[in-house]
Design a protein around this motif. Structure first.
Motif, short mmCIF file in Angstrom:
data_model
loop_
_atom_site.label_atom_id
_atom_site.label_comp_id
_atom_site.label_asym_id
_atom_site.label_seq_id
_atom_site.Cartn_x
_atom_site.Cartn_y
_atom_site.Cartn_z
N GLU B 86 0.82 -1.23 0.00
CA GLU B 86 0.00 0.00 0.00
C GLU B 86 0.85 1.27 0.00
O GLU B 86 0.32 2.37 -0.23
CB GLU B 86 -0.85 0.06 1.29
N ALA B 87 2.12 1.14 0.30
CA ALA B 87 2.96 2.33 0.53
C ALA B 87 3.02 3.25 -0.69
O ALA B 87 2.97 2.79 -1.83
CB ALA B 87 4.37 1.90 0.90
N ASP B 88 3.11 4.52 -0.43
CA ASP B 88 3.28 5.48 -1.52
C ASP B 88 4.74 5.61 -1.90
O ASP B 88 5.07 5.85 -3.06
CB ASP B 88 2.75 6.85 -1.09
N VAL B 89 5.60 5.50 -0.91
CA VAL B 89 7.03 5.57 -1.17
C VAL B 89 7.71 4.44 -0.39
O VAL B 89 7.43 4.24 0.79
CB VAL B 89 7.63 6.91 -0.67
N ILE B 90 8.60 3.73 -1.07
CA ILE B 90 9.39 2.69 -0.40
C ILE B 90 10.84 3.16 -0.33
O ILE B 90 11.40 3.63 -1.33
CB ILE B 90 9.35 1.36 -1.20
N ILE B 91 11.41 3.00 0.85
CA ILE B 91 12.79 3.48 1.04
C ILE B 91 13.76 2.30 1.09
O ILE B 91 13.58 1.39 1.89
CB ILE B 91 12.92 4.23 2.39
N PHE B 92 14.78 2.37 0.25
CA PHE B 92 15.87 1.38 0.32
C PHE B 92 17.08 2.02 1.00
O PHE B 92 17.44 3.15 0.69
CB PHE B 92 16.26 0.92 -1.08
N HIS B 93 17.68 1.24 1.89
CA HIS B 93 18.88 1.74 2.58
C HIS B 93 20.11 1.02 2.08
O HIS B 93 21.20 1.25 2.56
CB HIS B 93 18.74 1.53 4.09
N GLU B 94 19.93 0.17 1.13
CA GLU B 94 20.96 -0.79 0.80
C GLU B 94 20.85 -1.20 -0.66
O GLU B 94 19.75 -1.49 -1.12
CB GLU B 94 20.60 -2.04 1.60
N TRP B 95 21.93 -1.26 -1.37
CA TRP B 95 21.91 -1.59 -2.79
C TRP B 95 21.51 -3.04 -3.03
O TRP B 95 20.78 -3.34 -3.98
CB TRP B 95 23.27 -1.31 -3.42
N THR B 96 22.01 -3.95 -2.19
CA THR B 96 21.70 -5.37 -2.42
C THR B 96 20.20 -5.61 -2.30
O THR B 96 19.59 -6.29 -3.12
CB THR B 96 22.46 -6.23 -1.39
N GLU B 97 19.62 -5.01 -1.26
CA GLU B 97 18.17 -5.07 -1.07
C GLU B 97 17.44 -4.66 -2.34
O GLU B 97 16.50 -5.30 -2.80
CB GLU B 97 17.82 -4.02 -0.03
N LEU B 98 17.92 -3.53 -2.90
CA LEU B 98 17.27 -2.98 -4.09
C LEU B 98 17.41 -3.95 -5.26
O LEU B 98 16.47 -4.16 -6.03
CB LEU B 98 17.91 -1.63 -4.43
N SER B 99 18.58 -4.59 -5.37
CA SER B 99 18.77 -5.47 -6.52
C SER B 99 17.92 -6.74 -6.41
O SER B 99 17.60 -7.37 -7.40
CB SER B 99 20.25 -5.83 -6.66
N LEU B 100 17.52 -7.09 -5.19
CA LEU B 100 16.72 -8.30 -5.01
C LEU B 100 15.22 -8.03 -5.03
O LEU B 100 14.41 -8.93 -5.14
CB LEU B 100 17.08 -8.98 -3.67
N ALA B 101 14.87 -6.73 -4.94
CA ALA B 101 13.45 -6.41 -4.73
C ALA B 101 12.62 -6.57 -6.01
O ALA B 101 13.13 -6.42 -7.12
CB ALA B 101 13.34 -4.98 -4.23
N GLN B 102 11.35 -6.87 -5.78
CA GLN B 102 10.37 -6.87 -6.87
C GLN B 102 9.89 -5.43 -7.01
O GLN B 102 9.22 -4.92 -6.12
CB GLN B 102 9.14 -7.71 -6.45
N LEU B 103 10.22 -4.76 -8.07
CA LEU B 103 9.85 -3.34 -8.16
C LEU B 103 8.51 -3.19 -8.89
O LEU B 103 8.19 -3.94 -9.80
CB LEU B 103 10.95 -2.56 -8.86
N LEU B 123 25.87 2.02 -12.16
CA LEU B 123 25.38 1.49 -13.43
C LEU B 123 24.11 0.68 -13.26
O LEU B 123 23.24 0.66 -14.14
CB LEU B 123 26.47 0.65 -14.10
N PHE B 124 24.02 0.07 -12.09
CA PHE B 124 22.84 -0.73 -11.79
C PHE B 124 21.55 0.13 -11.80
O PHE B 124 20.45 -0.36 -12.03
CB PHE B 124 23.05 -1.42 -10.43
N LEU B 125 21.72 1.43 -11.57
CA LEU B 125 20.54 2.30 -11.49
C LEU B 125 19.80 2.40 -12.82
O LEU B 125 18.60 2.65 -12.85
CB LEU B 125 20.95 3.70 -11.03
#
Ligand code: SF4
Ligand code: SF4
Ligand code: SF4
Lengths: 402, 318
Positions: B86-103, B123-125
């Motif tokens: 439900e969140a409007d904004v999701i915060i990542f504090h960590e690159w690995t987390e971001l690479s594993l997440a379902q966006l 580059l991952f961005l």
């Protein structure tokens, strides 16, 4: 031998670098803003040397054409040996580095005058001849002076010890001015004090009321009456011809344009002070011993240098951003001064951006008395046909800033 | 004018900005206080943003929150999956987390990163930018940038800008704060903490932003009981910021907290903050010019060529 005029030298194009050589003083003046004066903090030569090495080694950061090395205390002449050593080092280093200040420097002192006659002080003055300027603080008549400027332990007044040195001082610095600071209980003595200083041969009296919130109801009326009386005497007795009193200035009391008259008043941040601990301050008023309620505002130290980020607020500060609406709309705003250090000390938050306006009613009284002074003087000159001559020769006092 | 109220639901609520979470122990805002905070927001006509901790809140909290229109700021590490959805904004504090997440392509994400990680992994961005509605980068150590870092950052912006240009050429319009925001702005759009938004902390007191709360709980600007009491409130406004009011790096956060930390004044930014924001501004200018090669684009926004990276250096001209 004649020496330089204090302060006014290279006004605006000189950098002032202040060494707080000692926080000790023979006196304990009642109004002294140095709340944390003590005898333990004396600058070592090592610290002064590091400060000098940093300053002269960073010519890119200190680009002003000229420099005033200012020595203050406490009482600076208590440390004349150290000062002599510092000045020798400054001269040698400026020469060795081929520094652009080598031909454009002054050593400046504000002293209580008590040991002005001593051999070491006199030797120093002679040795540095044309590069020295000295201001002696004397508050006016003996009574007025001794009300405030008393010895620390005995509470005895210091007037006699200072005044005996005035002739020597004036012989060496004939154009020297003195600085007088007026607080609430000094108001009734303004006239006699200024006239007394004139009678001692001091032609320039730089006088201002304190910025602190000390003013009582009715003080503005007393102030105005004193200034009107002083105006009458200065004009009727012709003192205006070659004496100056900074209370009377043609340029004060006018409205100020928000855009064109937006400069900061005070020079904090364009100056630099260094203390015994080797800390740098934007001005001495930000050192802990000068502050009542706030923590010292240190912008660096002799080991790590100046933190440029901490100077940014000082170098971008303007009149409008720090002034309340009342001051921006004020009909008599010009010449209404402030001190950044006092603003900081009195502010509701830790900021230099809140202008203290404790002197408001005193400035307004000064403006009224000024109007009276200039109307009276110009009328007299016109009737005598001497207005043009006056304009040509008039003696301007320096704006009293701090 | 105040427009937003940020409610820190817990002492361990996620950080969504430059600051670190300054407390380790949970302290949930008392329910009555939460309700009073919501009422305050309604009375003052403020849009409320709730900042969540990583654990699941009691049901009566969730109920209270739903009594008002709001947005939800949630960490990627939050254990409540329903809330994350439900969140409007999701915060990542960590690159690995971001690479594993379902966006989710319809969501906005924030990546909080130290400069070193950004320099290594930027580059991952490209991949992330193409997959989501919006990605905001928050560099958590802006104040430590050196001359070399500025140079690296400039190159990174350039590389990512080429990627975004391609996306535009392909008919897409990704949002990436440090490159695309400035292209769309014709006036300042800063964080505005203390001026247009304030924060309610779990102790019932108001703060300029959560960073001020974590730094010093005594540094409040009022409380629920007595209302707001901001000292020197003008200093949070753009007109009272001598450097920023002359600036056109409109996308800059103008972080009030970092200002105070680096220059001791809330209205004065550090050299580092200004240069970083100007590198972004200039990269946006270049990007906008390049996008225009593929068709008309935001013609009403003209980002001028300038010869400085820190407006402070131009102060003599103001
Ligand atoms: S302090 Fe008073 S006299 Fe001075 S500018 Fe402000 S309103 Fe005018
Ligand atoms: S002042 Fe604004 S930009 Fe800075 S940490 Fe707080 S919320 Fe973030
Ligand atoms: S770049 Fe600097 S001057 Fe411009 S808005 Fe940001 S902090 Fe202010």
């Amino acid at each position: 031998m004649l020496y330089r005029n204090p302060k006014s030298w290279q006004l605006g194009i000189a950098r002032t670098i202040t060494f707080i050589v000692t926080k000790d003083c023979q006196l304990a003046c009642k109004y002294c803003y140095l709340v944390g004066k003590n005898i333990s903090e004396r600058m070592s030569f090592e610290t002064a040397k590091k400060a000098i090495d940093y300053i002269l080694g960073h010519e890119d950061k200190f680009r002003e054409e000229s420099v005033i090395f200012d020595f203050i205390g406490g009482e600076p002449f208590l440390e004349i040996d150290l000062i002599d050593q510092i000045c020798d080092y400054l001269k040698t280093e400026m020469y060795r580095l081929n520094h652009h200040w080598f031909n454009s420097y002054r050593f400046s002192f504000s002293t209580n005058g008590i040991n002005y006659h001593e051999k070491k002080v006199q030797d120093f003055i002679k040795k540095n001849a044309s590069h020295v300027s000295i201001g002696i603080t004397i508050d006016g008549t003996e009574k007025k002076h001794d009300m405030n400027r008393v010895y620390k332990l005995t509470e005895r007044g210091s007037y006699k010890d200072v005044v005996k040195n005035i002739p020597l001082w004036l012989e060496q610095f004939p154009n020297a001015g003195t600085k007088v600071t007026v607080s609430s209980h000094d108001l009734p003595y303004i006239v006699e004090s200024v006239l007394h200083l004139y009678s001692l041969g001091i032609h320039e009296v730089n006088i201002n009321v304190v910025f602190e919130d000390v003013w009582q109801d009715g003080d503005n009326t007393i102030f105005e009456q004193q200034l009107i009386k002083l105006a009458d005497i200065i004009i009727n007795q012709g003192y205006y011809k070659d004496y100056a009193c900074s209370f009377f200035s043609e340029n004060i009391g006018k409205p100020m344009d928000r855009e064109w008259d937006n400069n900061n008043w005070c020079g904090a941040g364009k100056m630099l002070s260094v203390d015994a601990a080797g800390n740098f301050y934007p001005c001495t008023r930000f050192a802990q011993y000068s502050l009542r309620d706030k923590k010292a505002l240190i912008i660096g130290n002799v080991e790590t240098g100046i933190n440029e980020n901490l100077l940014r607020p000082f170098l971008t500060l303007d009149r409008c951003t720090q002034s309340p609406e009342e001051c921006l709309d004020c009909e008599v705003a010009s010449g209404c001064a402030w001190c950044q250090g006092e603003n900081y000390d009195a502010a509701q938050t830790n900021t230099i951006y809140q202008r203290a306006t404790a002197i408001c009613k005193m400035h307004k009284a000064r403006v009224r008395a000024n109007n009276y002074y200039w109307n009276k003087l110009f009328r007299k000159l016109e009737l005598e046909g001497k207005r043009d001559e006056f304009e040509k020769n008039k003696k301007e006092s320096n704006p009293t800033i701090c | 004018m105040l427009e937003y109220l940020i409610i820190q639901l817990d002492d361990t609520s996620t950080s969504y900005c430059h600051y670190k979470i300054g407390k380790k122990e949970r302290r949930l805002i008392p329910l009555e206080m939460l309700k009073a905070g919501i009422k305050f927001g309604m009375l003052e006509n403020l849009m409320i943003q709730f900042v969540y901790p990583d654990y699941k809140l009691p049901d009566d909290y969730a109920e209270a929150i739903e009594t008002i229109d709001h947005s939800k700021i949630v960490s990627s590490l939050c254990e409540n999956e329903v809330l994350k959805a439900e969140a409007d904004v999701i915060i990542f504090h960590e690159w690995t987390e971001l690479s594993l997440a379902q966006l989710d392509e319809k969501k906005s994400y924030v990546l909080r990163t130290a400069k070193a990680d950004l320099f290594d992994r930027y580059l991952f961005l490209k991949d992330v930018i193409s997959k989501v509605m919006r990605l905001n980068i928050v560099i958590t150590d802006v104040e430590t940038f050196t001359e070399q870092d500025f140079e690296k950052y400039k190159q990174i912006l350039h590389t990512l800008s080429e990627h975004i240009e391609k996306e535009y050429a392909a008919g897409k319009a990704p949002q990436f704060n440090i490159l695309t925001d400035r292209m769309m702005l014709d006036k300042m759009n800063n964080c505005n903490a203390g001026a247009s938004n304030i924060t309610l902390a779990p102790n019932g007191k108001f703060y300029v932003c959560p960073a001020f709360y974590y730094e010093n709980e005594e540094d409040s600007i009022g409380d629920l009981e007595h209302g707001l009491d901001i000292k020197n409130p003008q200093l949070y406004k753009l007109e009272f910021a001598p450097i920023c009011r002359h600036c056109d790096a409109y996308q800059c956060k103008r972080c009030i907290w970092l200002n105070r930390k680096t220059t001791l004044e809330v209205n004065t930014p550090s050299h580092e903050q200004c240069v970083v924001a100007h590198l972004e501004r200039n990269a946006s200018r270049e990007l906008s010019d390049n996008i225009r090669k593929h068709g008309t684009f935001m013609l009403e926004i003209d980002i001028k060529g300038i010869d400085y990276l820190d407006p402070f250096d131009k102060r003599e001209e103001w």
